[in-house]
Design an enzyme around this catalytic site. Structure first.
Site, PDB file in Angstrom:
ATOM      1  N   HIS A  15       0.837  -1.201   0.000  1.00 25.62           N
ATOM      2  CA  HIS A  15       0.000   0.000   0.000  1.00 25.62           C
ATOM      3  C   HIS A  15       0.870   1.249   0.000  1.00 25.62           C
ATOM      4  O   HIS A  15       2.078   1.191   0.171  1.00 25.62           O
ATOM      5  CB  HIS A  15      -0.980   0.023   1.195  1.00 25.62           C
ATOM      6  N   CYS A  34       5.898   6.034   4.693  1.00 27.76           N
ATOM      7  CA  CYS A  34       4.707   5.265   4.298  1.00 27.76           C
ATOM      8  C   CYS A  34       4.061   5.842   3.047  1.00 27.76           C
ATOM      9  O   CYS A  34       3.149   5.238   2.478  1.00 27.76           O
ATOM     10  CB  CYS A  34       3.694   5.234   5.436  1.00 27.76           C
ATOM     11  N   HIS A  40       4.913   0.077  -0.434  1.00 33.09           N
ATOM     12  CA  HIS A  40       5.735  -0.819   0.395  1.00 33.09           C
ATOM     13  C   HIS A  40       4.799  -1.907   0.920  1.00 33.09           C
ATOM     14  O   HIS A  40       3.578  -1.747   0.901  1.00 33.09           O
ATOM     15  CB  HIS A  40       6.389  -0.050   1.548  1.00 33.09           C
ATOM     16  N   HIS A  42       3.461  -5.183   3.659  1.00 36.52           N
ATOM     17  CA  HIS A  42       3.312  -5.659   5.035  1.00 36.52           C
ATOM     18  C   HIS A  42       2.835  -7.106   5.027  1.00 36.52           C
ATOM     19  O   HIS A  42       2.094  -7.507   4.126  1.00 36.52           O
ATOM     20  CB  HIS A  42       2.251  -4.848   5.797  1.00 36.52           C
ATOM     21  N   ASP A  80      -4.928 -10.638  -0.486  1.00 38.40           N
ATOM     22  CA  ASP A  80      -3.609 -11.276  -0.413  1.00 38.40           C
ATOM     23  C   ASP A  80      -2.838 -11.092  -1.727  1.00 38.40           C
ATOM     24  O   ASP A  80      -3.370 -11.348  -2.807  1.00 38.40           O
ATOM     25  CB  ASP A  80      -3.782 -12.768  -0.098  1.00 38.40           C
ATOM     26  N   HIS A  81      -1.601 -10.615  -1.594  1.00 42.95           N
ATOM     27  CA  HIS A  81      -0.732 -10.336  -2.740  1.00 42.95           C
ATOM     28  C   HIS A  81      -1.337  -9.289  -3.680  1.00 42.95           C
ATOM     29  O   HIS A  81      -1.162  -9.360  -4.906  1.00 42.95           O
ATOM     30  CB  HIS A  81      -0.366 -11.626  -3.493  1.00 42.95           C
ATOM     31  N   GLU A 125      -0.588  -4.687  11.558  1.00 44.29           N
ATOM     32  CA  GLU A 125       0.222  -4.315  10.407  1.00 44.29           C
ATOM     33  C   GLU A 125       1.676  -4.747  10.629  1.00 44.29           C
ATOM     34  O   GLU A 125       2.381  -5.117   9.700  1.00 44.29           O
ATOM     35  CB  GLU A 125       0.149  -2.798  10.179  1.00 44.29           C
TER      36      GLU A 125
HETATM   37 NI    NI Z   1       2.552   0.680   5.550  1.00 43.68          NI
END
Ligand code: NI
Length: 136
Positions: A15, A34, A40, A42, A80-81, A125
């Site tokens: 995100h 961020c 990036h 998580h 997911d992914h 997160e």
């Molecule tokens: Ni983040």
């Protein structure tokens, strides 16, 4: 007798925290790294808690195999992914903070629980940063 039944699932997603109504400088000031333009990732951990009374004939508040399937079909398979800014219908037009993702997951699940009721959505997160939403 009220029991709380929990299921944990994990997903990986990317995100970027970014408010499109603000300038790049303002976004950088609020969100720091961020707001990296290319995003990036998580490894999220999701905990879903169902509240209810055990059914006298089964002893279950909710069958956890069924809860697993409901969470996977309505949430995990969609995130997911994926890129949470671009790929997820239920997160469209929101800033994908952990808060907003948890609230989106709540909305995805709340009408799909066949027994008991959705009590809490907790989203990690990182190991140290997590939020909880109870539908208020
Ligand atoms: Ni983040």
């Amino acid at each position: 007798m009220v029991i709380y039944v929990s299921r944990k699932e994990t997903f990986s997603a990317s995100h970027r925290l970014f408010n499109k109504n603000l300038s790049d400088e303002e976004n950088q000031k609020i969100f720091g790294k961020c707001s990296n333009p290319n995003g990036h990732g998580h490894n999220y951990v999701l905990e879903v808690i169902i509240q209810g009374e055990p059914d006298p004939s089964t002893g279950y508040v909710i069958d956890l195999k069924l809860l697993k399937t409901i969470i996977r079909e309505n949430v995990i398979n969609k995130v997911d992914h994926k890129n949470l800014n671009l790929d997820v219908d239920f997160l469209k037009d929101i800033i994908p903070t952990t808060e907003n993702i948890a609230a989106g997951i709540w909305k995805q699940l709340k009408d799909k629980i066949p027994s008991g009721r959705l009590y809490s959505v907790k989203l990690y997160e990182t190991e140290k940063n997590f939020v909880e939403y109870k539908g208020e």
